[in-house]
Design a protein around this motif. Structure first.
Motif, PDB file in Angstrom:
ATOM      1  N   GLY A  85       0.712  -1.219   0.092  1.00 29.15           N
ATOM      2  CA  GLY A  85       0.060  -0.101  -0.099  1.00 29.15           C
ATOM      3  C   GLY A  85       0.968   1.318  -0.081  1.00 29.15           C
ATOM      4  N   ARG A  86       0.766   2.090   1.040  1.00 27.15           N
ATOM      5  CA  ARG A  86       1.476   3.212   1.172  1.00 27.15           C
ATOM      6  C   ARG A  86       2.723   3.265   2.062  1.00 27.15           C
ATOM      7  N   ARG A  87       2.806   2.023   2.548  1.00 31.31           N
ATOM      8  CA  ARG A  87       4.002   1.818   3.503  1.00 31.31           C
ATOM      9  C   ARG A  87       5.174   1.226   2.485  1.00 31.31           C
ATOM     10  N   LEU A  88       6.337   1.971   2.511  1.00 32.75           N
ATOM     11  CA  LEU A  88       7.379   1.944   1.595  1.00 32.75           C
ATOM     12  C   LEU A  88       8.339   1.076   1.767  1.00 32.75           C
ATOM     13  N   VAL A  89       9.082   1.301   2.892  1.00 34.79           N
ATOM     14  CA  VAL A  89      10.387   0.582   3.487  1.00 34.79           C
ATOM     15  C   VAL A  89      10.523   0.712   5.059  1.00 34.79           C
TER      16      VAL A  89
ATOM     17  N   ILE B 217      12.916   1.353   7.935  1.00 35.99           N
ATOM     18  CA  ILE B 217      14.339   2.291   8.315  1.00 35.99           C
ATOM     19  C   ILE B 217      15.109   1.395   8.306  1.00 35.99           C
ATOM     20  N   ASP B 218      15.253   0.245   9.194  1.00 35.87           N
ATOM     21  CA  ASP B 218      16.299  -0.688   9.235  1.00 35.87           C
ATOM     22  C   ASP B 218      16.547  -1.419   7.982  1.00 35.87           C
ATOM     23  N   ASP B 219      15.835  -1.463   7.255  1.00 34.27           N
ATOM     24  CA  ASP B 219      16.083  -2.234   5.894  1.00 34.27           C
ATOM     25  C   ASP B 219      16.800  -1.255   4.822  1.00 34.27           C
ATOM     26  N   LEU B 220      17.159  -0.103   5.084  1.00 36.60           N
ATOM     27  CA  LEU B 220      17.708   0.773   4.164  1.00 36.60           C
ATOM     28  C   LEU B 220      19.271   0.399   4.210  1.00 36.60           C
TER      29      LEU B 220
ATOM     30  N   VAL C  20      13.932   5.642  -2.237  1.00 32.24           N
ATOM     31  CA  VAL C  20      13.324   6.084  -0.751  1.00 32.24           C
ATOM     32  C   VAL C  20      14.523   5.919  -0.020  1.00 32.24           C
ATOM     33  N   GLY C  21      14.677   6.900   1.310  1.00 31.54           N
ATOM     34  CA  GLY C  21      15.587   6.873   1.828  1.00 31.54           C
ATOM     35  C   GLY C  21      15.464   7.673   3.232  1.00 31.54           C
ATOM     36  N   MET C  22      16.728   7.851   3.824  1.00 31.99           N
ATOM     37  CA  MET C  22      16.823   8.884   4.866  1.00 31.99           C
ATOM     38  C   MET C  22      18.082   9.700   4.959  1.00 31.99           C
ATOM     39  N   LEU C  23      17.847  10.829   5.028  1.00 30.54           N
ATOM     40  CA  LEU C  23      18.865  11.939   5.239  1.00 30.54           C
ATOM     41  C   LEU C  23      19.708  11.744   6.550  1.00 30.54           C
ATOM     42  N   PRO C  24      21.111  12.146   6.529  1.00 25.17           N
ATOM     43  CA  PRO C  24      21.746  11.873   7.852  1.00 25.17           C
ATOM     44  C   PRO C  24      21.049  12.639   8.914  1.00 25.17           C
TER      45      PRO C  24
ATOM     46  N   GLU D  90       6.464  10.174   5.193  1.00 25.77           N
ATOM     47  CA  GLU D  90       6.789  10.388   6.807  1.00 25.77           C
ATOM     48  C   GLU D  90       7.352   9.106   7.436  1.00 25.77           C
ATOM     49  N   VAL D  91       7.823   9.289   8.796  1.00 24.89           N
ATOM     50  CA  VAL D  91       8.248   8.060   9.420  1.00 24.89           C
ATOM     51  C   VAL D  91       6.878   7.813  10.186  1.00 24.89           C
ATOM     52  N   ARG D  92       6.505   6.500  10.431  1.00 25.74           N
ATOM     53  CA  ARG D  92       5.492   6.039  11.167  1.00 25.74           C
ATOM     54  C   ARG D  92       5.879   4.511  11.449  1.00 25.74           C
ATOM     55  N   ASP D  93       5.870   4.102  13.076  1.00 28.87           N
ATOM     56  CA  ASP D  93       6.163   2.847  13.209  1.00 28.87           C
ATOM     57  C   ASP D  93       7.327   2.131  12.763  1.00 28.87           C
ATOM     58  N   GLY D  94       8.428   2.876  12.351  1.00 27.04           N
ATOM     59  CA  GLY D  94       9.820   2.374  11.964  1.00 27.04           C
ATOM     60  C   GLY D  94       9.823   2.082  10.561  1.00 27.04           C
ATOM     61  N   PHE D  95       8.634   2.650   9.692  1.00 23.74           N
ATOM     62  CA  PHE D  95       8.502   2.556   8.240  1.00 23.74           C
ATOM     63  C   PHE D  95       8.534   3.866   7.700  1.00 23.74           C
ATOM     64  N   ILE D  96       8.785   3.989   6.402  1.00 18.06           N
ATOM     65  CA  ILE D  96       8.930   5.380   5.786  1.00 18.06           C
ATOM     66  C   ILE D  96       7.444   4.985   4.698  1.00 18.06           C
ATOM     67  N   TRP D  97       6.376   6.195   5.123  1.00 20.05           N
ATOM     68  CA  TRP D  97       5.172   5.893   4.447  1.00 20.05           C
ATOM     69  C   TRP D  97       5.065   7.109   3.428  1.00 20.05           C
ATOM     70  N   LEU D  98       4.044   6.911   2.218  1.00 21.02           N
ATOM     71  CA  LEU D  98       3.761   7.883   1.484  1.00 21.02           C
ATOM     72  C   LEU D  98       2.558   8.828   2.103  1.00 21.02           C
ATOM     73  N   THR D  99       2.577   9.953   2.171  1.00 22.19           N
ATOM     74  CA  THR D  99       1.621  10.927   2.680  1.00 22.19           C
ATOM     75  C   THR D  99       0.798  11.682   1.829  1.00 22.19           C
ATOM     76  N   GLY D 100       1.378  11.976   0.549  1.00 21.32           N
ATOM     77  CA  GLY D 100       0.548  12.744  -0.253  1.00 21.32           C
ATOM     78  C   GLY D 100       0.107  11.936  -1.455  1.00 21.32           C
TER      79      GLY D 100
END
Length: 148
Positions: free
Chosen positions: A29-33, A35-38, A56-60, A138-148
């Motif tokens: 769905g809108r749950r992408l990945v 954070i620990d899997d990056l 999809v990722g995380m900045l420093p 956004e980050v929610r419950d340890g995952f990156i989610w699409l919000t828009g």
């Protein structure tokens, strides 16, 4: 092959660009990945129903991002690149760097041939006009989610 260094490690570059989508993460769905899997590159390719394959990722600073997955230079897959210490997404092939907040290219390709200053400047100028698509996340419950 050359080495590219970024946050937390290095990656190997081959002679042929990473132009195919291999080993993508499948969004649910809108749950992408998770954070620990990056991993240490802090970015991955995610296949979505809505946008196709995106990077999809995380900045420093732990800000999540999602952008289109294709480098404006020679179509390398950005989700196989690295997030640099200064917060750019670096292409895995010629090290062009992108600002993931607005999709613009901050610096053009580097290397013996592609790092020729006039060429790199021209590619960078095009990359500032033909920006990457950006997606609200956004980050929610340890995952990156699409919000828009």
């Amino acid at each position: 092959m050359s080495e590219a260094h970024g946050r937390g490690g290095s990656q190997r570059r081959g002679l042929i660009p990473p132009v195919f989508h291999n080993d993508t993460v499948q969004a649910v769905g809108r749950r992408l990945v998770g954070i620990d899997d990056l991993g240490e590159r802090r970015v991955t390719e995610v296949r979505t129903d809505e946008h196709g394959v995106i990077a999809v990722g995380m900045l420093p600073d732990d800000t999540p991002f999602a952008v289109s997955n294709v480098c404006r230079h020679q179509f390398g897959k950005l989700g196989r690149g690295i997030v640099t210490d200064d917060g750019c997404l670096q292409c895995p092939w010629h090290r062009a760097e992108f600002d993931v907040t607005d999709g613009s290219m901050r610096s053009g390709p580097k290397g013996v041939v592609f790092g020729f200053p006039p060429y790199s400047a021209a590619v960078t100028a095009v990359g500032r006009i033909a920006t990457l698509s950006t997606y609200a996340v956004e980050v929610r419950d340890g995952f990156i989610w699409l919000t828009g």
